[in-house]
Motif scaffolding. Structure first.
Motif, PDB file in Angstrom:
ATOM      1  N   LEU A  57       0.821  -1.215   0.000  1.00  0.00           N
ATOM      2  CA  LEU A  57       0.000   0.000   0.000  1.00  0.00           C
ATOM      3  C   LEU A  57       0.853   1.262   0.000  1.00  0.00           C
ATOM      4  O   LEU A  57       0.528   2.239  -0.676  1.00  0.00           O
ATOM      5  CB  LEU A  57      -0.965  -0.013   1.183  1.00  0.00           C
ATOM      6  CG  LEU A  57      -2.041  -1.092   1.132  1.00  0.00           C
ATOM      7  CD1 LEU A  57      -2.930  -1.012   2.356  1.00  0.00           C
ATOM      8  CD2 LEU A  57      -2.856  -0.978  -0.137  1.00  0.00           C
ATOM      9  N   THR A  58       1.948   1.233   0.728  1.00  0.00           N
ATOM     10  CA  THR A  58       2.861   2.378   0.737  1.00  0.00           C
ATOM     11  C   THR A  58       3.477   2.562  -0.649  1.00  0.00           C
ATOM     12  O   THR A  58       3.565   3.685  -1.157  1.00  0.00           O
ATOM     13  CB  THR A  58       3.966   2.173   1.784  1.00  0.00           C
ATOM     14  OG1 THR A  58       3.361   1.950   3.042  1.00  0.00           O
ATOM     15  CG2 THR A  58       4.881   3.383   1.848  1.00  0.00           C
ATOM     16  N   LEU A 116      -9.630   2.515   2.404  1.00  0.00           N
ATOM     17  CA  LEU A 116      -9.878   1.642   3.552  1.00  0.00           C
ATOM     18  C   LEU A 116     -10.174   0.215   3.118  1.00  0.00           C
ATOM     19  O   LEU A 116      -9.826  -0.732   3.820  1.00  0.00           O
ATOM     20  CB  LEU A 116     -11.045   2.183   4.383  1.00  0.00           C
ATOM     21  CG  LEU A 116     -10.721   3.371   5.279  1.00  0.00           C
ATOM     22  CD1 LEU A 116     -11.989   3.918   5.929  1.00  0.00           C
ATOM     23  CD2 LEU A 116      -9.703   2.983   6.337  1.00  0.00           C
ATOM     24  N   ALA A 172      -8.766  -1.487   0.881  1.00  0.00           N
ATOM     25  CA  ALA A 172      -7.504  -2.211   0.696  1.00  0.00           C
ATOM     26  C   ALA A 172      -6.910  -2.674   2.025  1.00  0.00           C
ATOM     27  O   ALA A 172      -6.185  -3.667   2.064  1.00  0.00           O
ATOM     28  CB  ALA A 172      -6.506  -1.343  -0.044  1.00  0.00           C
ATOM     29  N   LEU A 173      -7.215  -1.991   3.101  1.00  0.00           N
ATOM     30  CA  LEU A 173      -6.680  -2.389   4.405  1.00  0.00           C
ATOM     31  C   LEU A 173      -7.306  -3.676   4.925  1.00  0.00           C
ATOM     32  O   LEU A 173      -6.719  -4.355   5.760  1.00  0.00           O
ATOM     33  CB  LEU A 173      -6.901  -1.269   5.423  1.00  0.00           C
ATOM     34  CG  LEU A 173      -6.123   0.016   5.186  1.00  0.00           C
ATOM     35  CD1 LEU A 173      -6.543   1.073   6.196  1.00  0.00           C
ATOM     36  CD2 LEU A 173      -4.626  -0.234   5.243  1.00  0.00           C
ATOM     37  N   PHE A 174      -8.495  -4.012   4.430  1.00  0.00           N
ATOM     38  CA  PHE A 174      -9.213  -5.165   4.960  1.00  0.00           C
ATOM     39  C   PHE A 174      -9.286  -6.340   3.990  1.00  0.00           C
ATOM     40  O   PHE A 174      -9.998  -7.295   4.239  1.00  0.00           O
ATOM     41  CB  PHE A 174     -10.614  -4.746   5.400  1.00  0.00           C
ATOM     42  CG  PHE A 174     -10.583  -3.738   6.517  1.00  0.00           C
ATOM     43  CD1 PHE A 174     -10.266  -4.124   7.804  1.00  0.00           C
ATOM     44  CD2 PHE A 174     -10.827  -2.402   6.258  1.00  0.00           C
ATOM     45  CE1 PHE A 174     -10.209  -3.199   8.835  1.00  0.00           C
ATOM     46  CE2 PHE A 174     -10.777  -1.469   7.283  1.00  0.00           C
ATOM     47  CZ  PHE A 174     -10.468  -1.865   8.575  1.00  0.00           C
ATOM     48  N   ARG A 226      -4.522  -6.951  -0.330  1.00  0.00           N
ATOM     49  CA  ARG A 226      -4.417  -5.484  -0.416  1.00  0.00           C
ATOM     50  C   ARG A 226      -4.988  -4.941  -1.730  1.00  0.00           C
ATOM     51  O   ARG A 226      -4.470  -3.986  -2.291  1.00  0.00           O
ATOM     52  CB  ARG A 226      -2.978  -5.020  -0.224  1.00  0.00           C
ATOM     53  CG  ARG A 226      -2.369  -5.432   1.082  1.00  0.00           C
ATOM     54  CD  ARG A 226      -3.107  -4.786   2.235  1.00  0.00           C
ATOM     55  NE  ARG A 226      -2.502  -5.108   3.509  1.00  0.00           N
ATOM     56  CZ  ARG A 226      -3.184  -5.587   4.530  1.00  0.00           C
ATOM     57  NH1 ARG A 226      -4.469  -5.798   4.428  1.00  0.00           N
ATOM     58  NH2 ARG A 226      -2.596  -5.839   5.668  1.00  0.00           N
TER      59      ARG A 226
END
Length: 172
Positions: free
Chosen positions: A25-26, A131, A133-135, A139
């Motif tokens: 994600l970063t 958000l 992608a966080l769950f 990803r």
């Protein structure tokens, strides 16, 4: 759409290949910033050329900017994501690659549609898109699910696919 490993056995699993998803994600965020800077420069150059040519063409070049600017952005995504590298310049810098998950090739049209769905989802509700992608275990963002794509790190992915092809050879 189900993303079980039983449904797609060749799809990388974060539990067995975590190196494909480390810092993804970063990396995606920084790749996005690089691509936005490139697109901004591209739009500025085309706009300046169009503005100058507009004086010589009695405004016709100014009108053509309505078509030239979106076409330049579409061309950027189609040429970069639709290439064999399957990555924009920013994605290449961050060592990530776009991979299809539905067994279809990733051509220029799919790349354009992927980018279009990305920009529409970001425009409609960017916090939900991020958000989401966080769950998800891989990803994936909303537009990845819609288009049937997966973003992974490139260098570990090459090693992963080599291991998978070798395992397939021995299982035959």
């Amino acid at each position: 759409m189900s993303q079980n490993t039983a449904d797609r056995p060749n799809l990388p699993d974060p539990a067995t290949a975590p190196e494909l998803f480390e810092g993804l994600l970063t990396r995606r965020a920084f790749a996005y910033l690089v691509d936005v800077m490139i697109l901004t420069c591209l739009v500025l150059v085309i706009s300046m050329v169009g503005a100058i040519l507009g004086f010589f063409t009695f405004g016709l070049a100014w009108l053509s900017l309505l078509f030239a600017l979106p076409l330049a952005i579409i061309a950027y995504y189609s040429v970069t994501l639709g290439s064999p590298r399957r990555a924009t310049v920013g994605m290449q810098m961050m060592d990530i690659v776009l991979t299809p998950t539905r067994g279809q090739p990733l051509d220029g049209w799919m790349a354009v549609l992927h980018a279009l769905v990305f920009w529409v989802s970001i425009w409609i509700c960017w916090p939900v898109t991020l958000l989401f992608a966080l769950f998800t275990p891989r990803r994936q963002m909303i537009h990845d699910f819609i288009m049937g794509t997966l973003m992974v790190r490139r260098s570990p992915m090459l090693r992963h696919w080599q291991r998978m092809s070798m395992a397939d050879q021995y299982n035959v």
